[in-house]
Each structure stands twice: as structure tokens, then as C-alpha cells.
Design a protein around this motif. Structure first.
Motif, PDB file in Angstrom:
ATOM      1  N   ILE A   8      11.422 -28.745 -38.222  1.00 52.81           N
ATOM      2  CA  ILE A   8      12.642 -29.405 -38.232  1.00 52.81           C
ATOM      3  C   ILE A   8      13.685 -29.319 -39.717  1.00 52.81           C
ATOM      4  O   ILE A   8      15.097 -29.074 -39.734  1.00 52.81           O
ATOM      5  CB  ILE A   8      12.458 -31.236 -38.039  1.00 52.81           C
ATOM      6  CG1 ILE A   8      12.135 -31.171 -36.673  1.00 52.81           C
ATOM      7  CG2 ILE A   8      14.236 -31.395 -38.563  1.00 52.81           C
ATOM      8  CD1 ILE A   8      11.973 -33.107 -36.452  1.00 52.81           C
ATOM      9  N   VAL A   9      13.072 -28.833 -40.913  1.00 54.57           N
ATOM     10  CA  VAL A   9      12.948 -28.473 -41.940  1.00 54.57           C
ATOM     11  C   VAL A   9      13.433 -27.460 -42.183  1.00 54.57           C
ATOM     12  O   VAL A   9      14.890 -27.109 -42.486  1.00 54.57           O
ATOM     13  CB  VAL A   9      12.219 -28.847 -43.272  1.00 54.57           C
ATOM     14  CG1 VAL A   9      12.120 -27.914 -44.330  1.00 54.57           C
ATOM     15  CG2 VAL A   9      11.558 -30.674 -43.159  1.00 54.57           C
ATOM     16  N   ALA A  10      13.340 -26.527 -41.631  1.00 54.93           N
ATOM     17  CA  ALA A  10      13.440 -25.251 -40.999  1.00 54.93           C
ATOM     18  C   ALA A  10      14.872 -25.098 -40.515  1.00 54.93           C
ATOM     19  O   ALA A  10      15.927 -24.305 -41.282  1.00 54.93           O
ATOM     20  CB  ALA A  10      12.524 -24.337 -40.748  1.00 54.93           C
ATOM     21  N   ASP A  11      15.063 -25.568 -39.921  1.00 54.07           N
ATOM     22  CA  ASP A  11      16.700 -25.652 -38.841  1.00 54.07           C
ATOM     23  C   ASP A  11      17.309 -26.172 -39.974  1.00 54.07           C
ATOM     24  O   ASP A  11      19.077 -25.955 -39.906  1.00 54.07           O
ATOM     25  CB  ASP A  11      16.506 -26.797 -37.488  1.00 54.07           C
ATOM     26  CG  ASP A  11      15.376 -25.762 -36.689  1.00 54.07           C
ATOM     27  OD1 ASP A  11      15.165 -24.280 -36.892  1.00 54.07           O
ATOM     28  OD2 ASP A  11      15.457 -27.133 -35.588  1.00 54.07           O
ATOM     29  N   ILE A  12      17.352 -27.616 -40.781  1.00 54.02           N
ATOM     30  CA  ILE A  12      18.915 -27.661 -41.047  1.00 54.02           C
ATOM     31  C   ILE A  12      18.878 -26.781 -42.601  1.00 54.02           C
ATOM     32  O   ILE A  12      19.938 -26.496 -42.840  1.00 54.02           O
ATOM     33  CB  ILE A  12      17.591 -28.861 -42.189  1.00 54.02           C
ATOM     34  CG1 ILE A  12      17.526 -30.276 -40.961  1.00 54.02           C
ATOM     35  CG2 ILE A  12      18.706 -29.870 -43.346  1.00 54.02           C
ATOM     36  CD1 ILE A  12      16.654 -31.856 -41.437  1.00 54.02           C
ATOM     37  N   GLU A  13      17.631 -25.981 -42.703  1.00 50.66           N
ATOM     38  CA  GLU A  13      17.309 -24.842 -44.463  1.00 50.66           C
ATOM     39  C   GLU A  13      18.544 -23.885 -43.603  1.00 50.66           C
ATOM     40  O   GLU A  13      19.442 -23.822 -44.111  1.00 50.66           O
ATOM     41  CB  GLU A  13      16.541 -24.417 -45.238  1.00 50.66           C
ATOM     42  CG  GLU A  13      15.976 -25.999 -45.919  1.00 50.66           C
ATOM     43  CD  GLU A  13      14.170 -25.499 -45.947  1.00 50.66           C
ATOM     44  OE1 GLU A  13      13.888 -24.124 -45.246  1.00 50.66           O
ATOM     45  OE2 GLU A  13      14.092 -25.535 -46.977  1.00 50.66           O
ATOM     46  N   GLN A  72      21.605 -31.996 -48.488  1.00 55.79           N
ATOM     47  CA  GLN A  72      20.597 -31.693 -49.274  1.00 55.79           C
ATOM     48  C   GLN A  72      19.998 -32.026 -49.497  1.00 55.79           C
ATOM     49  O   GLN A  72      19.164 -31.971 -49.752  1.00 55.79           O
ATOM     50  CB  GLN A  72      21.416 -29.940 -50.484  1.00 55.79           C
ATOM     51  CG  GLN A  72      20.857 -29.459 -50.585  1.00 55.79           C
ATOM     52  CD  GLN A  72      21.608 -27.696 -52.197  1.00 55.79           C
ATOM     53  OE1 GLN A  72      22.419 -28.840 -52.513  1.00 55.79           O
ATOM     54  NE2 GLN A  72      21.615 -27.229 -52.126  1.00 55.79           N
ATOM     55  N   GLN A  73      20.838 -33.341 -50.564  1.00 56.31           N
ATOM     56  CA  GLN A  73      20.602 -33.440 -50.798  1.00 56.31           C
ATOM     57  C   GLN A  73      19.426 -34.949 -50.211  1.00 56.31           C
ATOM     58  O   GLN A  73      18.092 -35.509 -50.519  1.00 56.31           O
ATOM     59  CB  GLN A  73      21.538 -35.615 -51.250  1.00 56.31           C
ATOM     60  CG  GLN A  73      20.572 -36.143 -52.340  1.00 56.31           C
ATOM     61  CD  GLN A  73      20.056 -35.556 -53.571  1.00 56.31           C
ATOM     62  OE1 GLN A  73      20.628 -34.942 -54.498  1.00 56.31           O
ATOM     63  NE2 GLN A  73      18.806 -35.899 -53.800  1.00 56.31           N
ATOM     64  N   ASP A  74      20.271 -35.132 -49.263  1.00 53.23           N
ATOM     65  CA  ASP A  74      19.009 -36.150 -47.961  1.00 53.23           C
ATOM     66  C   ASP A  74      17.790 -34.898 -47.521  1.00 53.23           C
ATOM     67  O   ASP A  74      16.377 -36.063 -47.041  1.00 53.23           O
ATOM     68  CB  ASP A  74      20.325 -36.453 -46.860  1.00 53.23           C
ATOM     69  CG  ASP A  74      21.200 -37.640 -46.620  1.00 53.23           C
ATOM     70  OD1 ASP A  74      20.894 -38.277 -48.016  1.00 53.23           O
ATOM     71  OD2 ASP A  74      22.014 -37.812 -46.311  1.00 53.23           O
ATOM     72  N   LEU A  75      18.157 -34.011 -47.473  1.00 55.40           N
ATOM     73  CA  LEU A  75      16.482 -33.246 -47.108  1.00 55.40           C
ATOM     74  C   LEU A  75      15.953 -33.365 -48.523  1.00 55.40           C
ATOM     75  O   LEU A  75      14.812 -33.134 -48.237  1.00 55.40           O
ATOM     76  CB  LEU A  75      16.802 -31.626 -46.996  1.00 55.40           C
ATOM     77  CG  LEU A  75      16.280 -30.496 -46.674  1.00 55.40           C
ATOM     78  CD1 LEU A  75      15.319 -31.106 -45.474  1.00 55.40           C
ATOM     79  CD2 LEU A  75      16.472 -29.217 -46.436  1.00 55.40           C
ATOM     80  N   SER A  76      16.137 -32.994 -49.447  1.00 54.95           N
ATOM     81  CA  SER A  76      15.174 -33.176 -50.838  1.00 54.95           C
ATOM     82  C   SER A  76      14.502 -34.747 -51.148  1.00 54.95           C
ATOM     83  O   SER A  76      13.482 -34.898 -50.499  1.00 54.95           O
ATOM     84  CB  SER A  76      15.698 -33.216 -51.413  1.00 54.95           C
ATOM     85  OG  SER A  76      15.040 -33.031 -52.883  1.00 54.95           O
ATOM     86  N   LEU A 104      18.719 -36.183 -39.701  1.00 59.23           N
ATOM     87  CA  LEU A 104      19.771 -34.736 -40.792  1.00 59.23           C
ATOM     88  C   LEU A 104      20.125 -33.882 -39.849  1.00 59.23           C
ATOM     89  O   LEU A 104      21.360 -33.382 -40.033  1.00 59.23           O
ATOM     90  CB  LEU A 104      18.878 -34.899 -41.594  1.00 59.23           C
ATOM     91  CG  LEU A 104      19.426 -34.679 -42.490  1.00 59.23           C
ATOM     92  CD1 LEU A 104      21.091 -35.077 -43.030  1.00 59.23           C
ATOM     93  CD2 LEU A 104      18.813 -34.308 -44.000  1.00 59.23           C
ATOM     94  N   LYS A 105      18.944 -33.376 -39.121  1.00 59.33           N
ATOM     95  CA  LYS A 105      19.204 -31.752 -38.119  1.00 59.33           C
ATOM     96  C   LYS A 105      19.960 -32.411 -36.895  1.00 59.33           C
ATOM     97  O   LYS A 105      20.951 -30.785 -37.815  1.00 59.33           O
ATOM     98  CB  LYS A 105      17.780 -31.906 -37.159  1.00 59.33           C
ATOM     99  CG  LYS A 105      17.627 -30.632 -36.221  1.00 59.33           C
ATOM    100  CD  LYS A 105      16.103 -30.729 -35.625  1.00 59.33           C
ATOM    101  CE  LYS A 105      16.501 -29.032 -34.826  1.00 59.33           C
ATOM    102  NZ  LYS A 105      15.277 -29.391 -33.633  1.00 59.33           N
ATOM    103  N   GLU A 106      20.843 -33.420 -36.315  1.00 60.36           N
ATOM    104  CA  GLU A 106      21.651 -33.147 -35.493  1.00 60.36           C
ATOM    105  C   GLU A 106      23.474 -33.222 -36.632  1.00 60.36           C
ATOM    106  O   GLU A 106      23.938 -32.236 -36.374  1.00 60.36           O
ATOM    107  CB  GLU A 106      21.714 -34.930 -34.676  1.00 60.36           C
ATOM    108  CG  GLU A 106      20.675 -34.799 -33.761  1.00 60.36           C
ATOM    109  CD  GLU A 106      20.217 -33.374 -32.751  1.00 60.36           C
ATOM    110  OE1 GLU A 106      21.834 -33.257 -32.198  1.00 60.36           O
ATOM    111  OE2 GLU A 106      19.028 -33.162 -32.743  1.00 60.36           O
TER     112      GLU A 106
END
Length: 375
Positions: A8-13, A72-76, A104-106
Motif C-alpha cells: 500500500i505504501v509503495a502504491d501511494i509513493e 506526503q505528510q499523511d503517508l509519513s 490514503l491509497k484510494e
């Protein structure tokens, strides 16, 4: 961190990377400073239309920057929460953070699709025309249902909706209606809706309660601004005035205020029925220029605008989407195969899923036949 969460993190990045590329992240802050400097120019509003265009462009950049930074901030933050939860063996914190990352991914995927709306006119306002097909009252009622659906969709998006003209049905509904929908990316989103829409339901106008099939066509084309040169030869147009009809008002059916402009080389007809004849001529000329510009866009990019080219008559063989209310409930797009059983939601304006699927199909370069073959 679990493997699923890592994916999921990779998809968001990946979504962040595409967003950065689309808005030229390296120069975004500098361009915003330039916009801010121009906004402070005391002579800016000497040309209201140019000023409004500048303000829209600035706001679009501000929104893009804020969206990118926010994701970016929400991911971190959520990655840090998961790491903290793992260190303290707090399953609740980990669960909440993973749920937040999934949401967040969606959001990132949706913004990624919006970033793909980079066509020449995608950011523009749009005209939306709806015409009832053959079928009399049934089709007129279906046309009014479509009009309500698109107005609801636009209002949910925060867009401004203006009714340009409307022709009432003989018994119910509408024969045709034209709207101007204003807002960032209005045309980019709505362009995928051009085509024939088919409704299957138990007719409320049939005493025998039989199932009926109705058709209505939708045509979407962008509002062109003054920076796009569209030349119209006065000798090529015919301007007719007629009495505007509507509910109430002391001038109704007393003055020939409505305007119809026919472009004879192409056969394009546009109308406007506001109270002022001068205003109507201006609105109709803008609509005509937009239609001519759309024809040019179609010639340049026939693949993306396949729906426009293949729209044809409002009937069998030219459909882009079917709405079945009886004997079961299903809305299905025939180009992308995207479908839902939430017919009420769709008719209340929940169209983003269908629009996103069509946009993704166009960006992938696949044809309608390719998509159907994969289904």
C-alpha cells in the motif's frame, strides 16, 4: 510492517511520483510566487475574464501543491505510527494507521487520475447537452432524469451549473436541455459522458405496468476562452429570434428574446433563452465556437473522443451505458465494463467511478473492443 501494508505504501509513493511529474513539482513553488505577484497587480481586473482565468489557474496550482503535501505528510505520519505501534506492541495503533493508509491509497489514486486530465481543454468549463431519443414521453422523462443526475454530480463537485436552454416534453420530462457547468476540470471529467444512455424500467406512464426501454443522448464539449482563436464567418451563420417560453414573469411570450444560431456549413444549431436578446446572442455565439472547437479536438484526437465520433442516433447500437431498474438493478458502462447495482446512487450523481474508469481506459490507450475482450 506487514507485506500488505508495504505494498500500500509503495502504491501511494507511485501516485505521489506521478503527481509530482504532472505538476512539475520542482518549479511549482516558483510558479506560485509568479501567480501571487500577478494577482497583486492593481490593473489585474481591468480585464475581468483574463483575471478570472488567472485566478482559476492559480487556485488549481495551489490545490495541486496542497494535495501533494497533504498526501506526503499523511503517508509519513501513518508510517511513523505503525513503527511506534510495533515498538510498543500496540495492535490498536497499528490497526488504525493501516486503515488510514488504505484510505490514503484510494485518495492518492483518485488524485492521480485527476492529474491525468491534462488534455488541451480538460481544465475548461463545459457545455452539456441532453436530447431525448425516440419513444415520446418515456424518453423525455429519461432525459429529465439524466439532467437531474448530472446537475447532482456537478453540485457535489462544487461546480456552478447554469441552464442555457430547455425544451419541455409534450406530457412530461424534457425534449432537450443545455447546461453550462463551470469549475476546474469540468470538461475533463464530463467528456467521457458523451454518447447514448439506455434506460430499462417499468414505465410509470403505462397502465399495464410493462417494461420499457428508453434512450437519450448526451453531448459534452468544452467552453473555449478568448485565448483560443475560433473564426466564424458571419456569412456562414443564420440568426433567428423567437419567443422564449418559461414559467412566470411579465415578459414571457411577449418579446422575441430567445436566439437560435445555425452554422450552415456544419449544420450545428445552438440556442439560448435568457431574458436579454443581446445576452442570448453572446451566449449562443460562445456555444457555437465551443462546438466548432470540439469538432477540431475530435479530428485531432479521434481515439480519446471515440464516443463523440460514434454517438450516432439515440437508439440501439450506439450506447455507452445501460441503466437497468427492472427486472434487476444494474448500471453498466459498455466501454469499460465498470458496473454497480447502486442504481439510486448513480441517478443521484455518483458518477466518479464510471468517469475514472473511462479516463483510465483512455490513458491506457486501449480501445472499447480491447476492454470488452479482457472482461
Amino acid at each position: 510492517m506487514r507485506a500488505e501494508t508495504q505494498n500500500i505504501v509503495a502504491d501511494i509513493e507511485k501516485s505521489l511520483e506521478l503527481l509530482a511529474q504532472r505538476m512539475n513539482w520542482e518549479t511549482a513553488e516558483y510558479r506560485l510566487e509568479e501567480f501571487n505577484a500577478r494577482v497583486e497587480d492593481p490593473n489585474l481586473w481591468d480585464d475581468p475574464e483574463a483575471a478570472q482565468k488567472l485566478m482559476r489557474e492559480r487556485q488549481a496550482l495551489v490545490d495541486s501543491i496542497e494535495t501533494y503535501k497533504g498526501i506526503q505528510q499523511d503517508l509519513s505520519d501513518n508510517i511513523e505510527l505503525i513503527e511506534l505501534g510495533e515498538m510498543e506492541d500496540d495492535a490498536e495503533v497499528i490497526k488504525d494507521a493501516e486503515a488510514a493508509l488504505a484510505a490514503l491509497k484510494e485518495k492518492a489514486a483518485e488524485k492521480e487520475l485527476e492529474a491525468l486530465l491534462d488534455g488541451e481543454a480538460d481544465a475548461n468549463d463545459t457545455f452539456l447537452e441532453i436530447n431525448a431519443g425516440a419513444g415520446g414521453t418515456e424518453s423525455c422523462d429519461w432525459a429529465s432524469m439524466l439532467a437531474r443526475m448530472y446537475v447532482r454530480w456537478a453540485e457535489k463537485k462544487g461546480y456552478k451549473v447554469e441552464l442555457q436552454s430547455e425544451s419541455a416534453g409534450d406530457e412530461a420530462g424534457i425534449k432537450s436541455a443545455a447546461y453550462k457547468i463551470s469549475g476546474h476540470n469540468a470538461y475533463g471529467w464530463l467528456k467521457s459522458e458523451s454518447g447514448v444512455h439506455r434506460l430499462v424500467r417499468i414505465s410509470p406512464y403505462d397502465s399495464a405496468a410493462k417494461r420499457h426501454t428508453s434512450f437519450s443522448s448526451v453531448w459534452v464539449y468544452p467552453v473555449v476562452d478568448d485565448n483560443i482563436e475560433i473564426e466564424v464567418n458571419p456569412a456562414d451563420i443564420r440568426v433567428d429570434t423567437y419567443r422564449s417560453s418559461g414559467a412566470g414573469g411579465q415578459h414571457v411570450n411577449t418579446t422575441d428574446s430567445a436566439v437560435r444560431i445555425t452554422h450552415m456549413p456544419t449544420g450545428i444549431v445552438v440556442t439560448s433563452s435568457e431574458k436579454s436578446q443581446h445576452q442570448n446572442r453572446d451566449i449562443a455565439m460562445k456555444a457555437l465556437k465551443s462546438r466548432l472547437y470540439q469538432m477540431e479536438l475530435d479530428r485531432r484526437n479521434a481515439a480519446i473522443n471515440e464516443a463523440h465520433e460514434a454517438k450516432g442516433d439515440a437508439g440501439w447500437g450506439n450506447q455507452i451505458r445501460s441503466y437497468v431498474l427492472q427486472p434487476y438493478q444494474m448500471v453498466k458502462d459498455l466501454r469499460t465494463q465498470h458496473e454497480t447495482s447502486d442504481t439510486k446512487g448513480v441517478l443521484d450523481g455518483d458518477l466518479d467511478g464510471f468517469m475514472a474508469a473511462t479516463l483510465a481506459l483512455n490513458v491506457s490507450g486501449k480501445s472499447r473492443a480491447d476492454a470488452q475482450a479482457e472482461d
